[in-house]
Design a protein around this motif. Sequence first.
Motif, PDB file in Angstrom:
ATOM      1  N   LEU A  87       0.829  -1.205   0.000  1.00  0.00           N
ATOM      2  CA  LEU A  87       0.000   0.000   0.000  1.00  0.00           C
ATOM      3  C   LEU A  87       0.861   1.253   0.000  1.00  0.00           C
ATOM      4  CD1 LEU A  87      -2.809  -1.012   2.527  1.00  0.00           C
ATOM      5  CD2 LEU A  87      -3.042  -0.735   0.052  1.00  0.00           C
ATOM      6  N   ILE A  88       1.922   1.256   0.810  1.00  0.00           N
ATOM      7  CA  ILE A  88       2.811   2.411   0.856  1.00  0.00           C
ATOM      8  C   ILE A  88       3.467   2.650  -0.498  1.00  0.00           C
ATOM      9  CG2 ILE A  88       5.035   3.202   1.785  1.00  0.00           C
ATOM     10  CD1 ILE A  88       4.160   2.057   4.488  1.00  0.00           C
ATOM     11  N   LYS A  89       3.899   1.588  -1.148  1.00  0.00           N
ATOM     12  CA  LYS A  89       4.516   1.728  -2.474  1.00  0.00           C
ATOM     13  C   LYS A  89       3.502   2.229  -3.499  1.00  0.00           C
ATOM     14  CE  LYS A  89       6.369  -2.450  -2.486  1.00  0.00           C
ATOM     15  NZ  LYS A  89       7.155  -3.637  -2.943  1.00  0.00           N
ATOM     16  N   ASP A  90       2.271   1.741  -3.441  1.00  0.00           N
ATOM     17  CA  ASP A  90       1.232   2.209  -4.359  1.00  0.00           C
ATOM     18  C   ASP A  90       0.978   3.702  -4.187  1.00  0.00           C
ATOM     19  OD1 ASP A  90       0.891  -0.337  -5.363  1.00  0.00           O
ATOM     20  OD2 ASP A  90      -0.898  -0.790  -4.171  1.00  0.00           O
ATOM     21  N   ILE A  91       0.891   4.142  -2.930  1.00  0.00           N
ATOM     22  CA  ILE A  91       0.652   5.562  -2.648  1.00  0.00           C
ATOM     23  C   ILE A  91       1.818   6.408  -3.132  1.00  0.00           C
ATOM     24  CG2 ILE A  91       0.376   7.261  -0.793  1.00  0.00           C
ATOM     25  CD1 ILE A  91      -1.073   5.009   0.798  1.00  0.00           C
ATOM     26  N   ALA A  92       3.043   5.939  -2.898  1.00  0.00           N
ATOM     27  CA  ALA A  92       4.227   6.699  -3.328  1.00  0.00           C
ATOM     28  C   ALA A  92       4.282   6.819  -4.847  1.00  0.00           C
ATOM     29  CB  ALA A  92       5.490   6.024  -2.805  1.00  0.00           C
ATOM     30  N   ARG A  93       4.072   5.729  -5.544  1.00  0.00           N
ATOM     31  CA  ARG A  93       4.125   5.766  -7.017  1.00  0.00           C
ATOM     32  C   ARG A  93       3.053   6.699  -7.582  1.00  0.00           C
ATOM     33  NH1 ARG A  93       5.973  -0.086  -6.849  1.00  0.00           N
ATOM     34  NH2 ARG A  93       3.840  -0.606  -6.262  1.00  0.00           N
ATOM     35  N   ALA A  94       1.841   6.627  -7.016  1.00  0.00           N
ATOM     36  CA  ALA A  94       0.754   7.491  -7.489  1.00  0.00           C
ATOM     37  C   ALA A  94       1.053   8.961  -7.204  1.00  0.00           C
ATOM     38  CB  ALA A  94      -0.560   7.077  -6.823  1.00  0.00           C
ATOM     39  N   SER A  95       1.660   9.238  -6.052  1.00  0.00           N
ATOM     40  CA  SER A  95       1.995  10.623  -5.690  1.00  0.00           C
ATOM     41  C   SER A  95       3.083  11.182  -6.598  1.00  0.00           C
ATOM     42  CB  SER A  95       2.433  10.694  -4.227  1.00  0.00           C
ATOM     43  OG  SER A  95       1.402  10.254  -3.365  1.00  0.00           O
ATOM     44  N   ILE A  96       4.081  10.353  -6.899  1.00  0.00           N
ATOM     45  CA  ILE A  96       5.145  10.788  -7.812  1.00  0.00           C
ATOM     46  C   ILE A  96       4.572  11.075  -9.194  1.00  0.00           C
ATOM     47  CG2 ILE A  96       7.212   9.992  -9.045  1.00  0.00           C
ATOM     48  CD1 ILE A  96       7.939   8.458  -6.443  1.00  0.00           C
ATOM     49  N   LYS A  97       3.695  10.220  -9.643  1.00  0.00           N
ATOM     50  CA  LYS A  97       3.059  10.404 -10.950  1.00  0.00           C
ATOM     51  C   LYS A  97       2.219  11.679 -10.983  1.00  0.00           C
ATOM     52  CE  LYS A  97      -0.140   8.042 -14.115  1.00  0.00           C
ATOM     53  NZ  LYS A  97      -0.967   6.812 -14.291  1.00  0.00           N
ATOM     54  N   ILE A 101       7.200  14.845  -8.140  1.00  0.00           N
ATOM     55  CA  ILE A 101       8.232  15.049  -7.117  1.00  0.00           C
ATOM     56  C   ILE A 101       8.767  13.686  -6.698  1.00  0.00           C
ATOM     57  CG2 ILE A 101       8.724  15.904  -4.793  1.00  0.00           C
ATOM     58  CD1 ILE A 101       6.467  17.943  -5.216  1.00  0.00           C
ATOM     59  N   THR A 102      10.067  13.481  -6.822  1.00  0.00           N
ATOM     60  CA  THR A 102      10.660  12.174  -6.520  1.00  0.00           C
ATOM     61  C   THR A 102      11.448  12.154  -5.210  1.00  0.00           C
ATOM     62  OG1 THR A 102      12.626  12.686  -7.836  1.00  0.00           O
ATOM     63  CG2 THR A 102      10.803  11.594  -8.966  1.00  0.00           C
ATOM     64  N   ASP A 103      11.567  13.310  -4.546  1.00  0.00           N
ATOM     65  CA  ASP A 103      12.162  13.371  -3.207  1.00  0.00           C
ATOM     66  C   ASP A 103      11.022  13.260  -2.213  1.00  0.00           C
ATOM     67  OD1 ASP A 103      15.012  13.945  -3.861  1.00  0.00           O
ATOM     68  OD2 ASP A 103      14.126  15.716  -4.780  1.00  0.00           O
ATOM     69  N   ILE A 104      10.982  12.156  -1.490  1.00  0.00           N
ATOM     70  CA  ILE A 104       9.828  11.818  -0.658  1.00  0.00           C
ATOM     71  C   ILE A 104      10.137  12.076   0.814  1.00  0.00           C
ATOM     72  CG2 ILE A 104       8.205  10.002  -0.024  1.00  0.00           C
ATOM     73  CD1 ILE A 104       8.096  10.764  -2.972  1.00  0.00           C
ATOM     74  N   ALA A 105       9.190  12.727   1.512  1.00  0.00           N
ATOM     75  CA  ALA A 105       9.273  12.900   2.960  1.00  0.00           C
ATOM     76  C   ALA A 105       8.023  12.287   3.577  1.00  0.00           C
ATOM     77  CB  ALA A 105       9.381  14.375   3.331  1.00  0.00           C
ATOM     78  N   LEU A 121      12.307   3.337  -0.034  1.00  0.00           N
ATOM     79  CA  LEU A 121      13.560   3.891  -0.541  1.00  0.00           C
ATOM     80  C   LEU A 121      14.036   3.125  -1.768  1.00  0.00           C
ATOM     81  CD1 LEU A 121      16.000   5.826  -0.195  1.00  0.00           C
ATOM     82  CD2 LEU A 121      17.021   4.099   1.299  1.00  0.00           C
ATOM     83  N   ASN A 122      13.770   1.832  -1.813  1.00  0.00           N
ATOM     84  CA  ASN A 122      14.247   0.995  -2.909  1.00  0.00           C
ATOM     85  C   ASN A 122      13.476   1.198  -4.216  1.00  0.00           C
ATOM     86  OD1 ASN A 122      16.251  -0.148  -1.352  1.00  0.00           O
ATOM     87  ND2 ASN A 122      15.121  -2.015  -0.887  1.00  0.00           N
ATOM     88  N   VAL A 126      11.963   6.727  -6.678  1.00  0.00           N
ATOM     89  CA  VAL A 126      12.259   7.579  -5.525  1.00  0.00           C
ATOM     90  C   VAL A 126      13.722   8.003  -5.574  1.00  0.00           C
ATOM     91  CG1 VAL A 126      12.462   7.645  -3.006  1.00  0.00           C
ATOM     92  CG2 VAL A 126      10.463   6.578  -4.081  1.00  0.00           C
ATOM     93  N   THR A 127      13.951   9.321  -5.599  1.00  0.00           N
ATOM     94  CA  THR A 127      15.318   9.842  -5.612  1.00  0.00           C
ATOM     95  C   THR A 127      15.917   9.842  -4.212  1.00  0.00           C
ATOM     96  OG1 THR A 127      14.813  11.244  -7.514  1.00  0.00           O
ATOM     97  CG2 THR A 127      16.764  11.818  -6.220  1.00  0.00           C
ATOM     98  N   SER A 128      15.142  10.341  -3.229  1.00  0.00           N
ATOM     99  CA  SER A 128      15.607  10.369  -1.841  1.00  0.00           C
ATOM    100  C   SER A 128      14.419  10.211  -0.919  1.00  0.00           C
ATOM    101  CB  SER A 128      16.339  11.682  -1.535  1.00  0.00           C
ATOM    102  OG  SER A 128      15.425  12.777  -1.539  1.00  0.00           O
ATOM    103  N   LEU A 129      14.707   9.790   0.304  1.00  0.00           N
ATOM    104  CA  LEU A 129      13.658   9.576   1.303  1.00  0.00           C
ATOM    105  C   LEU A 129      14.055  10.240   2.606  1.00  0.00           C
ATOM    106  CD1 LEU A 129      11.030   8.098   2.236  1.00  0.00           C
ATOM    107  CD2 LEU A 129      12.512   6.192   2.931  1.00  0.00           C
ATOM    108  N   THR A 130      13.139  11.024   3.163  1.00  0.00           N
ATOM    109  CA  THR A 130      13.307  11.601   4.492  1.00  0.00           C
ATOM    110  C   THR A 130      12.207  11.055   5.381  1.00  0.00           C
ATOM    111  OG1 THR A 130      14.255  13.651   3.627  1.00  0.00           O
ATOM    112  CG2 THR A 130      13.365  13.712   5.871  1.00  0.00           C
TER     113      THR A 130
END
Length: 383
Positions: A87-97, A101-105, A121-122, A126-130
């Motif tokens: 679920l976290i990966k799905d949300i991150a990919r959708a948000s980047i799309k 923005i590829t720097d994620i906090a 992070l993998n 994703v460019t960077s993760l905070t």
Amino acid sequence: DILGMSRNEHEFKVMGLAPYAKATSGEKVYEKLKKLVWFDEEGMTLRSSIPQHKAVAYATHYFVAHNFHHHRFDSLAYGIQKLTEELIKDIARASIKKYGITDIAVGGGVFMNVKANQHLLNLKDVTSLTVVPSCGDESLALGACAYGYSLLNNGDLSKLKKVDNLYLGSSYTNEDIKATLEEMKDDLKDCTISYFDPSKGEIIEHKIAELLSQNYVVGRLKGRAEWGARALGNRSILANPSSKDNVKLINEMIKGRDFWMPFATSLLYEERHKYLHVVKDHFAPYMAITFDTKEEAHKDIIAALHPYDLTSRPQIVTQEMNPSYHTLIKHFNTLTGIGGILNTSFNLHGEPNVETPRDALRTFLNSGLPYVAVGDYLVGKRG
């Protein structure tokens, strides 16, 4: 509750349990769970097949109890962990799309899940993760302060001071500690007490490193207390990470942890690439993410890795962030060739972490700890 653990106390145990399950059994749980909750990319929200008006009660007291009662508890942990990661990966990919923005906090209690953070992070996008350190409810105050400051300054945050470490709590001088030792002299009558005078060039961190190299376990209180849910060396129990026997020793001595729960590694910044596969040169000073480890780690710091998947949840220690703790680990490295130590919170099982010198000494006296370092004082049990 279904796993036989206590609510608002044992949530973190589930993540440490997941790697023990057989994948074949855990996947069956996951396949059921993903039909219960999923991410709707179009609506950018989580959806559930459970009617909203009875979601919590149904999910916890009916759905899980009646649909998963024949699955082992570690398989349940596996399924819940995998669903969380997906679920976290799905949300991150959708948000980047959506935002480009590829720097994620990230913040919020779910991101205390260190394995999920590793998967995030993998992601190749994703460019960077905070990860907000100690990102449970306790960190909401930081966001509230930043938001209030923004309102007062028309959105300008340029003068806001960056939080560059989590040593934000109280501290105690050697005079404070000496007074506590005097107050507790009757309790400590069977102990040895040594003072390492910094004005004479005496460095207690060197002595602690020597004790660790001899396989003693040492409690440490020095400097300002850590803010948040992680012990970062100033209120910690320390041990030699090269022996798996130390895991059993610490658990029997003081911690009473469940067998599957891993300990963490305090690792010299200079030695991180020796032991970790550091993705995207991610700096991890707060035990907020796991890394896959190299063969050298399986020899040198095995007791401070997850015993089943051999990942590390490291505290990367720099000279700038904590000079005295860095000195301790560096001297241990000089003595042993090992660039990290085992670090766990300094507390009796079921109690909060120690905060004051009295807390540290009381915990020392009521446990099997052979030594405690409080400021520049070292207290040991005779025999």
